[in-house]
Design a protein around this motif. Structure first.
Motif, PDB file in Angstrom:
ATOM      1  N   GLY A   1      -3.173  -6.318  -0.895  1.00 35.03           N
ATOM      2  CA  GLY A   1      -2.623  -4.969  -0.719  1.00 35.03           C
ATOM      3  C   GLY A   1      -2.934  -4.075  -1.906  1.00 35.03           C
ATOM      4  O   GLY A   1      -3.257  -2.892  -1.736  1.00 35.03           O
ATOM      5  N   VAL A   2      -2.856  -4.630  -3.109  1.00 35.81           N
ATOM      6  CA  VAL A   2      -3.210  -3.858  -4.313  1.00 35.81           C
ATOM      7  C   VAL A   2      -4.685  -3.468  -4.265  1.00 35.81           C
ATOM      8  O   VAL A   2      -5.050  -2.341  -4.613  1.00 35.81           O
TER       9      VAL A   2
ATOM     10  N   ALA B   1      -5.173  -1.183   5.573  1.00 33.09           N
ATOM     11  CA  ALA B   1      -4.230  -2.296   5.713  1.00 33.09           C
ATOM     12  C   ALA B   1      -4.036  -2.690   7.170  1.00 33.09           C
ATOM     13  O   ALA B   1      -4.031  -3.879   7.506  1.00 33.09           O
ATOM     14  N   SER B   2      -3.881  -1.694   8.035  1.00 29.74           N
ATOM     15  CA  SER B   2      -3.665  -1.998   9.456  1.00 29.74           C
ATOM     16  C   SER B   2      -4.895  -2.633  10.076  1.00 29.74           C
ATOM     17  O   SER B   2      -4.797  -3.600  10.835  1.00 29.74           O
ATOM     18  N   LEU B   3      -6.070  -2.113   9.747  1.00 28.17           N
ATOM     19  CA  LEU B   3      -7.312  -2.671  10.290  1.00 28.17           C
ATOM     20  C   LEU B   3      -7.491  -4.113   9.834  1.00 28.17           C
ATOM     21  O   LEU B   3      -7.720  -5.016  10.654  1.00 28.17           O
ATOM     22  N   TRP B   4      -7.373  -4.350   8.535  1.00 26.27           N
ATOM     23  CA  TRP B   4      -7.590  -5.691   7.985  1.00 26.27           C
ATOM     24  C   TRP B   4      -6.544  -6.680   8.501  1.00 26.27           C
ATOM     25  O   TRP B   4      -6.846  -7.824   8.823  1.00 26.27           O
TER      26      TRP B   4
ATOM     27  N   LEU C   1      -4.248 -13.261  -7.539  1.00 29.43           N
ATOM     28  CA  LEU C   1      -4.568 -12.773  -8.888  1.00 29.43           C
ATOM     29  C   LEU C   1      -5.404 -11.491  -8.888  1.00 29.43           C
ATOM     30  O   LEU C   1      -5.737 -10.972  -9.951  1.00 29.43           O
ATOM     31  N   LEU C   2      -5.747 -10.992  -7.705  1.00 29.15           N
ATOM     32  CA  LEU C   2      -6.553  -9.762  -7.618  1.00 29.15           C
ATOM     33  C   LEU C   2      -5.959  -8.588  -8.395  1.00 29.15           C
ATOM     34  O   LEU C   2      -6.708  -7.811  -8.996  1.00 29.15           O
ATOM     35  N   PRO C   3      -4.626  -8.392  -8.398  1.00 20.36           N
ATOM     36  CA  PRO C   3      -4.083  -7.248  -9.156  1.00 20.36           C
ATOM     37  C   PRO C   3      -4.486  -7.225 -10.620  1.00 20.36           C
ATOM     38  O   PRO C   3      -4.544  -6.147 -11.232  1.00 20.36           O
TER      39      PRO C   3
ATOM     40  N   VAL D   1       0.836  -1.204   0.000  1.00 20.56           N
ATOM     41  CA  VAL D   1       0.000   0.000   0.000  1.00 20.56           C
ATOM     42  C   VAL D   1       0.868   1.249   0.000  1.00 20.56           C
ATOM     43  O   VAL D   1       0.629   2.201  -0.761  1.00 20.56           O
ATOM     44  N   PHE D   2       1.910   1.254   0.827  1.00 20.76           N
ATOM     45  CA  PHE D   2       2.757   2.446   0.942  1.00 20.76           C
ATOM     46  C   PHE D   2       3.511   2.729  -0.358  1.00 20.76           C
ATOM     47  O   PHE D   2       3.585   3.874  -0.804  1.00 20.76           O
ATOM     48  N   SER D   3       4.072   1.680  -0.966  1.00 25.74           N
ATOM     49  CA  SER D   3       4.890   1.903  -2.168  1.00 25.74           C
ATOM     50  C   SER D   3       4.060   2.433  -3.333  1.00 25.74           C
ATOM     51  O   SER D   3       4.503   3.318  -4.067  1.00 25.74           O
TER      52      SER D   3
END
Length: 200
Positions: A98-99, A115-118, A180-182, A21-23
Motif C-alpha cells: 500500500g505504501v 489499490a482497487s485494481l491490484w 519491508l517495502l516502506p 493509500v487513503f490515510s
C-alpha cells in the motif's frame, strides 16, 4: 473451506490497501504532512511507521479473528499459531505494498484506483481459481508481484499438505520483502508530507 481460506485474507488485504493509500493520500491532499513531521520531530521514518502501526494493530486483530475461525473452528491440517503468524505477515506485506502504491501515484484518486485494481486482480491471479502454472507465461510471472499469491502458496503447503514451514521459506521471505517495502520510500514519504497543499 478451500475458498474461504483465500477469499477472507484476500478481502482483508484489499481493505488494507485502501486504508493505507487513503490515510497517506489524505495527508497529501489536505496538506497535513508538515504537522505530522513536526509531531515526529522531523523523522519521516517515525511518521510513516507511527501512521502504519495504529492501522496494523486493528488489521492484525481482524486477521487473528479470521485465523481463529478458519484454523480453529473449521480446523485445517497445520497448527493454529503458524497460520496466525502467516496472517500477521500478510497484513504487514499488504501495508508495505500500500505504501508503494501511494508513493508511485501520490494522489488519493490515482492511488486508490491502483489499490482497487491490484487488489481485485489478486483473486484471479493468485492461483486459487485457476492454476498459475497453466496461465500464459507473462501472467504466471506477474502473479509473483501479488502478496496473496505467496499467502496462497503457504496455505497450500502448510494448511492443506501439512508440510513444514521451513520448506516454504522462500514464500515467507517474499512476504517479508513486501513488508519491508516502506523502508525504500521513507525519503519519498518525506517529500510528499512536505507539500503545502494537494496538487491535482
Amino acid at each position: 473451506i478451500y475458498l474461504s481460506n483465500i477469499l477472507l485474507p484476500g478481502l482483508l488485504s484489499l481493505m488494507i490497501f485502501f486504508v493505507t493509500v487513503f490515510s497517506i493520500g489524505q495527508e497529501i491532499k489536505e496538506g497535513g504532512g508538515r504537522a505530522l513531521l513536526i509531531l515526529s520531530k522531523g523523522s519521516a521514518f517515525k511518521a510513516l511507521y507511527a501512521k502504519l502501526a495504529a492501522q496494523f494493530l486493528i488489521f492484525a486483530l481482524v486477521g487473528l479473528f479470521i485465523g481463529l475461525y478458519l484454523y480453529g473452528v473449521l480446523a485445517c491440517h497445520f497448527g493454529i499459531p503458524t497460520m496466525l503468524l502467516l496472517l500477521i505477515l500478510m497484513v504487514l506485506a499488504s501495508q508495505g505494498l500500500g505504501v508503494l502504491m501511494i508513493s508511485a501515484l501520490p494522489s488519493p484518486r490515482l492511488g486508490l484506483s491502483f489499490a482497487s485494481l491490484w487488489g481485485v486482480i489478486s483473486f484471479s491471479i493468485c492461483g486459487m481459481s485457476f492454476p498459475a502454472m497453466a496461465m500464459y507465461p507473462v501472467l504466471h510471472g506477474l502473479s509473483y508481484l501479488f502478496p496473496l499469491r505467496y499467502y496462497y502458496l503457504l496455505y497450500v503447503n502448510c494448511a492443506l499438505d501439512g508440510f513444514s514451514l521451513t520448506g516454504a521459506a522462500p514464500f515467507v521471505g517474499a512476504l517479508l520483502v513486501f513488508a519491508l517495502l516502506p523502508l525504500l520510500f521513507v525519503g519519498r514519504f518525506r517529500r510528499m508530507m512536505e507539500r503545502i497543499a494537494y496538487e491535482p
